[in-house]
Design a protein around this motif. Structure first.
Motif, PDB file in Angstrom:
ATOM      1  N   GLY A 199      29.527 -21.939  -6.049  1.00 47.43           N
ATOM      2  CA  GLY A 199      28.758 -20.722  -6.278  1.00 47.43           C
ATOM      3  C   GLY A 199      29.333 -19.526  -5.534  1.00 47.43           C
ATOM      4  N   ALA A 200      30.171 -19.790  -4.507  1.00 47.07           N
ATOM      5  CA  ALA A 200      30.692 -18.696  -3.687  1.00 47.07           C
ATOM      6  C   ALA A 200      31.913 -18.028  -4.303  1.00 47.07           C
ATOM      7  CB  ALA A 200      31.041 -19.219  -2.288  1.00 47.07           C
ATOM      8  N   ALA A 201      32.524 -18.674  -5.308  1.00 43.44           N
ATOM      9  CA  ALA A 201      33.756 -18.124  -5.880  1.00 43.44           C
ATOM     10  C   ALA A 201      33.620 -16.643  -6.276  1.00 43.44           C
ATOM     11  CB  ALA A 201      34.210 -18.980  -7.067  1.00 43.44           C
ATOM     12  N   PRO A 202      32.527 -16.236  -6.965  1.00 48.47           N
ATOM     13  CA  PRO A 202      32.433 -14.817  -7.372  1.00 48.47           C
ATOM     14  C   PRO A 202      32.400 -13.829  -6.209  1.00 48.47           C
ATOM     15  CG  PRO A 202      30.951 -16.152  -8.709  1.00 48.47           C
ATOM     16  CD  PRO A 202      31.443 -17.039  -7.589  1.00 48.47           C
ATOM     17  N   LEU A 203      32.119 -14.309  -5.004  1.00 48.04           N
ATOM     18  CA  LEU A 203      32.143 -13.393  -3.851  1.00 48.04           C
ATOM     19  C   LEU A 203      33.533 -12.796  -3.673  1.00 48.04           C
ATOM     20  CD1 LEU A 203      30.103 -15.406  -1.167  1.00 48.04           C
ATOM     21  CD2 LEU A 203      29.309 -13.479  -2.575  1.00 48.04           C
ATOM     22  N   THR A 204      34.579 -13.529  -4.096  1.00 46.93           N
ATOM     23  CA  THR A 204      35.951 -13.118  -3.806  1.00 46.93           C
ATOM     24  C   THR A 204      36.490 -12.031  -4.733  1.00 46.93           C
ATOM     25  OG1 THR A 204      36.986 -14.817  -5.200  1.00 46.93           O
ATOM     26  CG2 THR A 204      36.416 -15.468  -2.965  1.00 46.93           C
ATOM     27  N   ASP A 205      35.700 -11.654  -5.747  1.00 40.98           N
ATOM     28  CA  ASP A 205      36.104 -10.536  -6.612  1.00 40.98           C
ATOM     29  C   ASP A 205      34.868  -9.801  -7.141  1.00 40.98           C
ATOM     30  OD1 ASP A 205      37.297  -8.731  -8.331  1.00 40.98           O
ATOM     31  OD2 ASP A 205      37.975 -10.223  -9.772  1.00 40.98           O
ATOM     32  N   ALA A 206      33.981 -10.498  -7.846  1.00 42.20           N
ATOM     33  CA  ALA A 206      32.811  -9.820  -8.430  1.00 42.20           C
ATOM     34  C   ALA A 206      31.991  -9.108  -7.359  1.00 42.20           C
ATOM     35  CB  ALA A 206      31.941 -10.818  -9.194  1.00 42.20           C
ATOM     36  N   ALA A 207      31.941  -9.675  -6.132  1.00 38.48           N
ATOM     37  CA  ALA A 207      31.236  -9.001  -5.036  1.00 38.48           C
ATOM     38  C   ALA A 207      32.204  -8.191  -4.167  1.00 38.48           C
ATOM     39  CB  ALA A 207      30.494 -10.027  -4.170  1.00 38.48           C
ATOM     40  N   LEU A 208      33.368  -8.757  -3.890  1.00 41.29           N
ATOM     41  CA  LEU A 208      34.312  -8.089  -2.978  1.00 41.29           C
ATOM     42  C   LEU A 208      34.756  -6.724  -3.513  1.00 41.29           C
ATOM     43  CD1 LEU A 208      36.233  -8.099  -0.529  1.00 41.29           C
ATOM     44  CD2 LEU A 208      37.850  -9.462  -1.888  1.00 41.29           C
ATOM     45  N   THR A 209      35.018  -6.637  -4.804  1.00 39.86           N
ATOM     46  CA  THR A 209      35.533  -5.381  -5.371  1.00 39.86           C
ATOM     47  C   THR A 209      34.505  -4.246  -5.285  1.00 39.86           C
ATOM     48  OG1 THR A 209      37.047  -6.632  -6.760  1.00 39.86           O
ATOM     49  CG2 THR A 209      36.596  -4.355  -7.418  1.00 39.86           C
ATOM     50  N   PRO A 210      33.253  -4.458  -5.733  1.00 38.20           N
ATOM     51  CA  PRO A 210      32.281  -3.375  -5.515  1.00 38.20           C
ATOM     52  C   PRO A 210      32.007  -3.111  -4.042  1.00 38.20           C
ATOM     53  CG  PRO A 210      31.248  -5.245  -6.672  1.00 38.20           C
ATOM     54  CD  PRO A 210      32.716  -5.528  -6.598  1.00 38.20           C
ATOM     55  N   TYR A 211      32.109  -4.147  -3.190  1.00 36.51           N
ATOM     56  CA  TYR A 211      31.874  -3.940  -1.756  1.00 36.51           C
ATOM     57  C   TYR A 211      32.847  -2.901  -1.211  1.00 36.51           C
ATOM     58  CZ  TYR A 211      31.194  -4.911   3.209  1.00 36.51           C
ATOM     59  OH  TYR A 211      30.931  -4.784   4.556  1.00 36.51           O
ATOM     60  N   ARG A 212      34.135  -3.087  -1.511  1.00 34.79           N
ATOM     61  CA  ARG A 212      35.127  -2.111  -1.020  1.00 34.79           C
ATOM     62  C   ARG A 212      34.862  -0.732  -1.629  1.00 34.79           C
ATOM     63  NH1 ARG A 212      40.299  -1.901   1.254  1.00 34.79           N
ATOM     64  NH2 ARG A 212      41.677  -0.276   0.474  1.00 34.79           N
ATOM     65  N   ALA A 213      34.589  -0.713  -2.924  1.00 32.36           N
ATOM     66  CA  ALA A 213      34.357   0.579  -3.594  1.00 32.36           C
ATOM     67  C   ALA A 213      33.178   1.321  -2.963  1.00 32.36           C
ATOM     68  CB  ALA A 213      34.109   0.333  -5.088  1.00 32.36           C
ATOM     69  N   ILE A 214      32.103   0.594  -2.687  1.00 33.99           N
ATOM     70  CA  ILE A 214      30.894   1.222  -2.124  1.00 33.99           C
ATOM     71  C   ILE A 214      31.157   1.666  -0.685  1.00 33.99           C
ATOM     72  CG2 ILE A 214      28.518   0.784  -1.381  1.00 33.99           C
ATOM     73  CD1 ILE A 214      28.391  -1.191  -3.861  1.00 33.99           C
ATOM     74  N   LYS A 215      31.798   0.801   0.105  1.00 31.73           N
ATOM     75  CA  LYS A 215      32.063   1.179   1.506  1.00 31.73           C
ATOM     76  C   LYS A 215      32.889   2.458   1.589  1.00 31.73           C
ATOM     77  CE  LYS A 215      32.632  -1.169   5.315  1.00 31.73           C
ATOM     78  NZ  LYS A 215      33.138  -2.146   6.306  1.00 31.73           N
ATOM     79  N   ARG A 216      33.859   2.558   0.688  1.00 37.08           N
ATOM     80  CA  ARG A 216      34.725   3.743   0.712  1.00 37.08           C
ATOM     81  C   ARG A 216      34.009   4.999   0.218  1.00 37.08           C
ATOM     82  NH1 ARG A 216      40.132   2.796   1.536  1.00 37.08           N
ATOM     83  NH2 ARG A 216      40.732   4.612   0.309  1.00 37.08           N
ATOM     84  N   ALA A 217      32.880   4.807  -0.454  1.00 32.18           N
ATOM     85  CA  ALA A 217      32.127   5.972  -0.959  1.00 32.18           C
ATOM     86  C   ALA A 217      30.930   6.312  -0.076  1.00 32.18           C
ATOM     87  CB  ALA A 217      31.657   5.693  -2.396  1.00 32.18           C
ATOM     88  N   LEU A 218      30.645   5.480   0.931  1.00 31.22           N
ATOM     89  CA  LEU A 218      29.429   5.688   1.738  1.00 31.22           C
ATOM     90  C   LEU A 218      29.308   7.096   2.328  1.00 31.22           C
ATOM     91  CD1 LEU A 218      28.785   2.310   3.624  1.00 31.22           C
ATOM     92  CD2 LEU A 218      27.438   3.333   1.780  1.00 31.22           C
ATOM     93  N   PRO A 219      30.415   7.720   2.813  1.00 32.64           N
ATOM     94  CA  PRO A 219      30.260   9.067   3.390  1.00 32.64           C
ATOM     95  C   PRO A 219      29.756  10.108   2.389  1.00 32.64           C
ATOM     96  CG  PRO A 219      32.402   8.118   3.945  1.00 32.64           C
ATOM     97  CD  PRO A 219      31.778   7.198   2.945  1.00 32.64           C
ATOM     98  N   TYR A 220      29.828   9.801   1.118  1.00 34.45           N
ATOM     99  CA  TYR A 220      29.398  10.764   0.091  1.00 34.45           C
ATOM    100  C   TYR A 220      27.925  10.611  -0.272  1.00 34.45           C
ATOM    101  CZ  TYR A 220      34.375  11.525  -0.529  1.00 34.45           C
ATOM    102  OH  TYR A 220      35.690  11.826  -0.315  1.00 34.45           O
ATOM    103  N   PHE A 221      27.313   9.522   0.139  1.00 32.71           N
ATOM    104  CA  PHE A 221      25.948   9.223  -0.313  1.00 32.71           C
ATOM    105  C   PHE A 221      24.937  10.227   0.228  1.00 32.71           C
ATOM    106  CE2 PHE A 221      25.852   4.654  -1.938  1.00 32.71           C
ATOM    107  CZ  PHE A 221      27.159   4.712  -2.346  1.00 32.71           C
ATOM    108  N   GLN A 222      23.980  10.593  -0.634  1.00 35.21           N
ATOM    109  CA  GLN A 222      22.858  11.435  -0.231  1.00 35.21           C
ATOM    110  C   GLN A 222      21.619  10.782  -0.810  1.00 35.21           C
ATOM    111  OE1 GLN A 222      23.542  15.605  -1.393  1.00 35.21           O
ATOM    112  NE2 GLN A 222      25.725  15.168  -1.421  1.00 35.21           N
ATOM    113  N   PRO A 223      20.793  10.182   0.021  1.00 36.14           N
ATOM    114  CA  PRO A 223      19.668   9.400  -0.497  1.00 36.14           C
ATOM    115  C   PRO A 223      18.728  10.176  -1.408  1.00 36.14           C
ATOM    116  CG  PRO A 223      19.996   8.971   1.830  1.00 36.14           C
ATOM    117  CD  PRO A 223      20.911  10.101   1.468  1.00 36.14           C
TER     118      PRO A 223
END
Ligand code: NAD
Ligand code: ZN
Ligand code: ZN
Length: 341
Positions: free
Chosen positions: A142-166
């Motif tokens: 069950g952990a296999a998708p963590l290595t891409d399906a989760a990892l890829t959006p994780y990096r994308a979101i982390k790199r965009a965090l400074p732009y977030f405005q709640p």
């Protein structure tokens, strides 16, 4: 061992019997328990992304399993350890590799997306133990998708965090495997309300269940205007998990001044920012790629803590892989399919 291999672009994968590789110094042989099927596999199989330097090659870049054998000099893992495999392998020496962003390597040797065989096989040869992230509580299947399906959006979101405005929301276009993990991770990492967009009503329903505040139909001509209305003039960050001409235009047109558009999907569209006509200024654009080992450690930690729960996973044996690829192509997969060799 059995391996599902690409022989030619445009042809189905072929199940072949190939020798089990023997780990050389520093390498680790992993018994594959789960290998997730990503839409990138479809782009490669069809020849839309013709990146393979040789064929046949075993596809499968989203892998987890148990250490079967460790080559001489390997000290961090032992036979029997459950591991998730970070598949963005690199040369180890270029500017990207030396800072740990091996997935950006100038001469990449990505698992199942290069001359290196991937995980649609009983065993996977990993070139270096550093690409393995130990799993302590999670089942590698069950952990296999963590290595891409989760990892890829994780990096994308982390790199965009400074732009977030709640107070202005974020946009998620494409709520399949990556988009669903994207919504889950946005809920964990940011407080911004999420506007989801998909063509498929079933995916929109899932997006709402995962916590999106709104789920809009990509084919509705009113959707662009509705996003501007819901976000008070534009979202602070947009994530495009489709990457077509139309979705990139929607992402760019929905982002407010000072915001960020992140392209993750690889449907082949061209991103255009028309500054003069759109009166949006200082919008950043980035196409992010996969994630590195440290980021995978963080994703695994979120999953092991129970904060990041899995999306809906369906399991299939290796001999059903072509049938499953066709179902993914037709949009019939709810979350992710994981092959269990
Ligand atoms: P998926 O098939 O599971 O999900 C795609 C989703 O997009 C589906 O829900 C589908 O209904 C929706 N969709 C399709 N066309 C749409 C449109 N015009 N508007 C709105 N929604 C639409 O695919 P996935 O495995 O999640 O992969 C998504 C994309 O990300 C693929 O292009 C894949 O190649 C790419 N990808 C990129 C990276 C990277 O590092 N940049 C990593 C992995 C995957
Ligand atoms: Zn992928
Ligand atoms: Zn490198």
């Amino acid at each position: 061992m059995k391996a599902a291999r690409i022989q030619a672009y445009g042809q189905p994968l072929v199940l072949q019997d190939i020798p089990i590789p023997a780990p050389r110094p520093g390498q680790v042989l992993v018994r594959v328990r789960g290998a997730g099927i990503c839409r990138s596999d479809l782009h490669v199989l069809s020849g839309e992304i013709p990146i393979l330097p040789r064929m046949p090659v075993t596809l499968g870049h989203e892998n987890a399993g148990f250490v079967a054998a460790a080559g001489p000099g390997v000290t961090g893992v032992r036979e029997g350890d459950a591991v998730a495999v970070c598949g963005g392998w690199g040369c180890g020496r270029c500017d990207y590799c030396v800072v740990g962003d091996d997935q950006l390597c100038a001469t990449p040797s990505w698992a199942g997306l290069s001359a290196c065989d991937g995980g649609y096989a009983e065993y996977l040869l990993v070139p270096n133990e550093k690409y393995l992230v130990r799993l302590h509580g999670l089942d590698p299947r069950g952990a296999a998708p963590l290595t891409d399906a989760a990892l890829t959006p994780y990096r994308a979101i982390k790199r965009a965090l400074p732009y977030f405005q709640p107070d202005h929301g974020v946009l998620v276009i494409g709520c399949g495997g990556l988009g669903q993990y994207g919504i889950k991770l946005l809920r964990i990492l940011a407080g911004s309300p999420i506007i989801a967009v998909d063509l498929d009503p079933a995916k929109r329903q899932i997006a709402i269940c995962l916590g999106a505040a709104h789920a809009l139909d990509a084919s509705d001509p009113e959707t662009a205007a509705r996003i501007l209305e819901l976000s008070g003039g534009g979202v602070a960050a947009a994530f495009d998990f489709v990457g077509s001409e139309a979705t990139l235009a929607l992402a760019a047109g929905s982002t407010r001044s000072g915001g960020k558009v992140t392209q993750v999907g690889l449907a082949g569209g061209e991103a255009r920012l028309r500054v003069r006509e759109s009166i949006r200024w200082e919008v950043a654009f980035e196409a992010t790629l996969w994630g590195n080992v440290k980021e995978l450690r963080e994703v695994v930690a979120l999953a092991e803590s129970g904060l990041l729960t899995p999306i809906e996973v369906e399991y299939a044996t290796l001999d059903r892989i072509n049938e499953v690829c066709q179902r993914l192509e037709r949009g019939e997969v709810k979350g992710r399919v994981v092959v269990t060799p």
